[in-house]
Write a protein that holds these residues in place. Structure first.
Motif, PDB file in Angstrom:
ATOM      1  N   ASN B 360       0.745  -1.243  -0.030  1.00 12.00           N
ATOM      2  CA  ASN B 360      -0.141   0.021   0.088  1.00 12.00           C
ATOM      3  C   ASN B 360       0.880   1.199  -0.039  1.00 12.00           C
ATOM      4  O   ASN B 360       0.556   2.225   0.644  1.00 12.00           O
ATOM      5  CB  ASN B 360      -1.130  -0.103   1.242  1.00 12.00           C
ATOM      6  CG  ASN B 360      -1.897  -1.290   1.136  1.00 12.00           C
ATOM      7  OD1 ASN B 360      -2.487  -1.461   0.129  1.00 12.00           O
ATOM      8  ND2 ASN B 360      -1.946  -1.995   2.250  1.00 12.00           N
ATOM      9  N   ILE B 361       1.770   1.117  -0.508  1.00 18.16           N
ATOM     10  CA  ILE B 361       2.710   2.478  -0.962  1.00 18.16           C
ATOM     11  C   ILE B 361       2.584   2.537  -2.409  1.00 18.16           C
ATOM     12  O   ILE B 361       2.503   1.783  -3.351  1.00 18.16           O
ATOM     13  CB  ILE B 361       4.216   2.425  -0.150  1.00 18.16           C
ATOM     14  CG1 ILE B 361       5.159   1.457  -0.797  1.00 18.16           C
ATOM     15  CG2 ILE B 361       3.955   2.446   1.414  1.00 18.16           C
ATOM     16  CD1 ILE B 361       6.399   1.501  -0.368  1.00 18.16           C
ATOM     17  N   ARG B 362       3.375   3.844  -2.686  1.00 18.18           N
ATOM     18  CA  ARG B 362       3.408   4.100  -4.324  1.00 18.18           C
ATOM     19  C   ARG B 362       4.542   3.426  -4.804  1.00 18.18           C
ATOM     20  O   ARG B 362       5.741   4.237  -4.700  1.00 18.18           O
ATOM     21  CB  ARG B 362       3.519   5.696  -4.386  1.00 18.18           C
ATOM     22  CG  ARG B 362       3.491   5.997  -5.562  1.00 18.18           C
ATOM     23  CD  ARG B 362       3.741   7.524  -5.774  1.00 18.18           C
ATOM     24  NE  ARG B 362       3.066   8.473  -5.190  1.00 18.18           N
ATOM     25  CZ  ARG B 362       3.497   9.678  -4.928  1.00 18.18           C
ATOM     26  NH1 ARG B 362       4.471  10.460  -5.385  1.00 18.18           N
ATOM     27  NH2 ARG B 362       2.582  10.660  -4.188  1.00 18.18           N
ATOM     28  N   SER B 363       4.565   2.235  -5.390  1.00 28.34           N
ATOM     29  CA  SER B 363       5.771   1.448  -5.921  1.00 28.34           C
ATOM     30  C   SER B 363       6.345   2.132  -6.842  1.00 28.34           C
ATOM     31  O   SER B 363       5.603   2.568  -7.885  1.00 28.34           O
ATOM     32  CB  SER B 363       5.254   0.099  -6.137  1.00 28.34           C
ATOM     33  OG  SER B 363       6.190  -0.622  -6.956  1.00 28.34           O
ATOM     34  N   ASP B 364       7.615   2.025  -7.164  1.00 30.77           N
ATOM     35  CA  ASP B 364       8.181   2.659  -8.446  1.00 30.77           C
ATOM     36  C   ASP B 364       8.295   1.751  -9.430  1.00 30.77           C
ATOM     37  O   ASP B 364       8.899   1.916 -10.388  1.00 30.77           O
ATOM     38  CB  ASP B 364       9.593   3.119  -7.823  1.00 30.77           C
ATOM     39  CG  ASP B 364       9.909   4.488  -7.081  1.00 30.77           C
ATOM     40  OD1 ASP B 364       8.807   5.281  -7.236  1.00 30.77           O
ATOM     41  OD2 ASP B 364      10.689   4.644  -6.564  1.00 30.77           O
ATOM     42  N   ASN B 365       7.791   0.440  -9.366  1.00 28.88           N
ATOM     43  CA  ASN B 365       7.980  -0.631 -10.362  1.00 28.88           C
ATOM     44  C   ASN B 365       9.122  -0.730 -10.890  1.00 28.88           C
ATOM     45  O   ASN B 365       9.395  -1.231 -11.905  1.00 28.88           O
ATOM     46  CB  ASN B 365       6.918  -0.202 -11.383  1.00 28.88           C
ATOM     47  CG  ASN B 365       5.575  -0.358 -11.058  1.00 28.88           C
ATOM     48  OD1 ASN B 365       5.142  -1.093 -10.306  1.00 28.88           O
ATOM     49  ND2 ASN B 365       4.714   0.769 -11.338  1.00 28.88           N
ATOM     50  N   GLY B 377      14.185   4.558 -10.263  1.00 29.06           N
ATOM     51  CA  GLY B 377      12.971   4.803  -9.015  1.00 29.06           C
ATOM     52  C   GLY B 377      12.937   6.277  -8.845  1.00 29.06           C
ATOM     53  O   GLY B 377      13.605   7.231  -9.416  1.00 29.06           O
ATOM     54  N   SER B 378      12.205   6.844  -7.653  1.00 32.29           N
ATOM     55  CA  SER B 378      11.895   8.082  -7.347  1.00 32.29           C
ATOM     56  C   SER B 378      12.744   8.750  -6.522  1.00 32.29           C
ATOM     57  O   SER B 378      12.731  10.080  -6.109  1.00 32.29           O
ATOM     58  CB  SER B 378      10.439   8.188  -7.220  1.00 32.29           C
ATOM     59  OG  SER B 378      10.242   7.629  -5.854  1.00 32.29           O
ATOM     60  N   LEU B 393       6.530   6.932   5.504  1.00 28.19           N
ATOM     61  CA  LEU B 393       5.975   5.556   4.817  1.00 28.19           C
ATOM     62  C   LEU B 393       5.434   4.692   6.060  1.00 28.19           C
ATOM     63  O   LEU B 393       4.462   3.612   5.588  1.00 28.19           O
ATOM     64  CB  LEU B 393       7.021   4.975   3.972  1.00 28.19           C
ATOM     65  CG  LEU B 393       7.162   5.858   2.780  1.00 28.19           C
ATOM     66  CD1 LEU B 393       8.478   4.938   2.060  1.00 28.19           C
ATOM     67  CD2 LEU B 393       6.271   6.040   1.986  1.00 28.19           C
TER      68      LEU B 393
END
Lengths: 402, 402
Positions: B360-365, B377-378, B393
């Motif tokens: 449930n976090i914004r994954s960078d894939n 990644g970010s 987080l």
């Protein structure tokens, strides 16, 4: 030189939502115009205040406008007051306040039974003491803000709020020599307001109904209204603010911007989207800088409603068509002031997407405007960098060196 | 709120290795679990202290735990002593020391013929002078550390070490008024230790064997033990440290963490990998924050052994399976404290990969966890940002503003 439109979708950043099969509201939104802007933009991610900092709208707007929150954000009081639409001036001192119930000198309920409307009480206790004007304004439920306006004030005073129940309200103490006047006046205010509140018809009626009277104002969070350097003096930009949100209007007014009034500017989800961008298109002829704050994205995030957040974004996308053909003369910046992920229902410390869009700039060729796609852009910046980049891309910045 | 596991693979970052056809040890390692974590992570590169800064494990761990090395790292002495497993307390002053050979008042060898074991000598010269307890502990070869424990000490004293041979050991001088006591006691210590060392059986035996006696302790690198703000007070995290490395345990103990003792915790390449992560899985029920330091990656880097570094990483990858199914409740952070590239055999100033992994976090894939893949990644952060992002987080950070 280009003029600048800075569009801030409040709380824009989000996390994956199960409703959208793991997409964020922004990713799920039909957003052809935002994507078209993205293709002509320099883009990336921005930490509004700093990596991992869970900023509020106040600290992040200060930061994005180039005013370091570390320097200008001293105490919640002034921003609470701005959020209630109060007029504040540099040198004023402002406080957060609670209406509370005190019996035999002890605070029995810090929220006076979560009293729902204190507007009449706030009018009754606004007063002048010595040469200082004290204005009280009610917020939601038991909450209020207090502004002191007059010469020689200081925010270096202690709270009267004991911060827990079954304790006595505390006397306000000056924390340094210059705060003696402020403390003296506040203590006098507290004494007088007690007399007024105890015999006020609203409270007498409450007692007759078996409800707690709101007979004490507990004061905390003192802060000096920050003396923001005038936006025009700092950037040589004649600036206007379009926002339905008192806090944002307040910050922009403190920075010396013109605050635009227009019909149906609600600061809610049912915003006058097309009106806002029509106005921006018109204002861009006489202002160098226009900041637009759209609050609906943040409201939907707090309400854990990705569907509403998406529809706010789609409304913005549709309305922004009014200005996207102006990129020869305009630099359009689109971002959020922080993330308000729907799965959290509150602000997070995640970065937000940002794009600087215009003709004849070095585009990053990113095709989609959203939290993950812009990672392929060239920016990984902080809020305090935004105005510098804006001035540079609008051909307005001065050379540093030769 | 989630609990946090911070896994630091010491010296993780590397350069391309010819043995791996230009891959780093991390890229060459079979690491399905680390890659699975990466796919659920926000990731990127971290400069432990700052871009290009070739940090040690001490400065980088301070930085990653949120203690600015600029503020807290004053002199090598205390960290040398922590690395030898000595107990240090705020207010103590610690030094690096060399056993040296002095004849006719001149330093003839600063390393006393690279004497191999000085443990008996160190025990013999540990003493009390006035109200100060002086403890000497031997390191490898001629090296040692000295800790002074008592009231009114100061690190503002000069070295006795002349830093070259054929010079006289110098008298310790106070560099300010408050350091007079410390200098007086140190000079007394040097005098007394000379007497003890000159007639000590170890040295008499060495002289009979034609070896140089270790008859002088040269003192340098004075440092005050830093008064790290308690980790719990700062972050409201009940914290535990799992590490076989004295320096890391020492820093974590100074920060007030619980130091976990367990079987076969070696701090070497032959580490108890599965035991460590079983323990972490168990501890995550009662601790909010667990830091794990795996030293093997750094050792292999210093030894220029990419094959061993790869196998340490593969052991970690296998063992981390004990916790990777806990991502609903855990935030798992994986990184290094610095790079120790095998081709250099020492620390470099290159950044290290980092990932913050959870559900449930914004994954960078990003699909692979290694030095180059995480560039997509970010994150492009510094060590000092890690705790802020971790708090955000894990839904633990306080809002800055409103």
């Amino acid at each position: 030189m280009k003029n600048i439109v800075l569009l801030i979708m409040d709380g824009l950043g989000d996390n994956p939502n199960p409703e959208f099969f793991g997409k964020t509201a922004l990713q799920a939104a039909y957003r052809p115009n935002l994507n078209a802007l993205c293709r002509k933009s320099i883009c990336g991610l921005m930490d509004p205040v700093g990596p991992g900092i869970r900023s509020g709208s106040d600290t992040s707007h200060l930061s994005i406008l180039g005013y370091s929150p570390e320097r200008y954000y001293n105490g919640r009081g002034p921003f609470e007051a701005l959020g209630l639409g109060m007029e504040l001036y540099p040198g004023d001192v402002a406080f957060r306040a609670n209406y509370a119930y005190v019996s035999d000198g002890y605070v029995l309920d810090r929220r006076a039974g979560r009293i729902s409307d204190t507007c009449e009480l706030s009018r009754a206790v606004s007063m002048e003491i010595e040469d200082v004007k004290i204005t009280v304004k009610s917020g939601t439920e038991h909450r209020a803000a207090i502004v002191m306006h007059g010469p020689g004030l200081s925010s270096m005073v202690s709270d009267s709020d004991p911060h827990r129940e079954n304790e006595r309200p505390m006397e306000i103490r000056p924390l340094d020599k210059k705060a003696e006047k402020t403390a003296r006046i506040l203590n006098e205010f507290i004494k007088k307001s007690r007399e007024i509140l105890n015999k006020h018809p609203v409270n007498i009626k409450r007692m007759n109904q078996g409800l707690m009277p709101a007979n004490e104002i507990l004061i905390r969070g003192a802060g000096m209204v920050p003396d923001l350097e005038d936006f025009y003096d700092r950037y040589h930009l004649k600036a206007a603010c379009i926002s339905g949100t008192p806090l944002i209007k307040g910050i922009c007014r403190l920075a010396g911007m013109d605050i635009i009034n227009m019909d149906n500017l609600t600061g809610r989800v049912d915003e006058n989207y097309s009106g806002i961008f029509e106005k921006a298109h018109e204002l861009a002829k006489k202002y160098d800088f226009i900041i637009i704050n759209i609050k609906g994205t943040d409201i939907a995030g707090h309400d854990r409603r990705p569907d509403i957040k998406r529809s706010v974004i789609e409304n913005v996308d549709s309305a922004i068509s009014k200005i996207i053909n102006d990129l020869d003369d305009l630099l359009i910046i689109v971002t959020g002031d922080h993330s308000t992920p729907c799965n959290l229902g509150d602000h997070s410390g995640d970065p937000v997407p940002i794009m600087f869009s215009s003709n004849n700039i070095r585009s990053d060729n990113v095709m989609l405007f959203d939290e993950t796609s812009v990672r392929n852009g060239s920016l990984r910046i902080r809020g305090l960098d935004v105005m510098k980049i804006a001035l540079s891309l609008s051909n307005r910045s001065e050379k540093y060196g030769a």
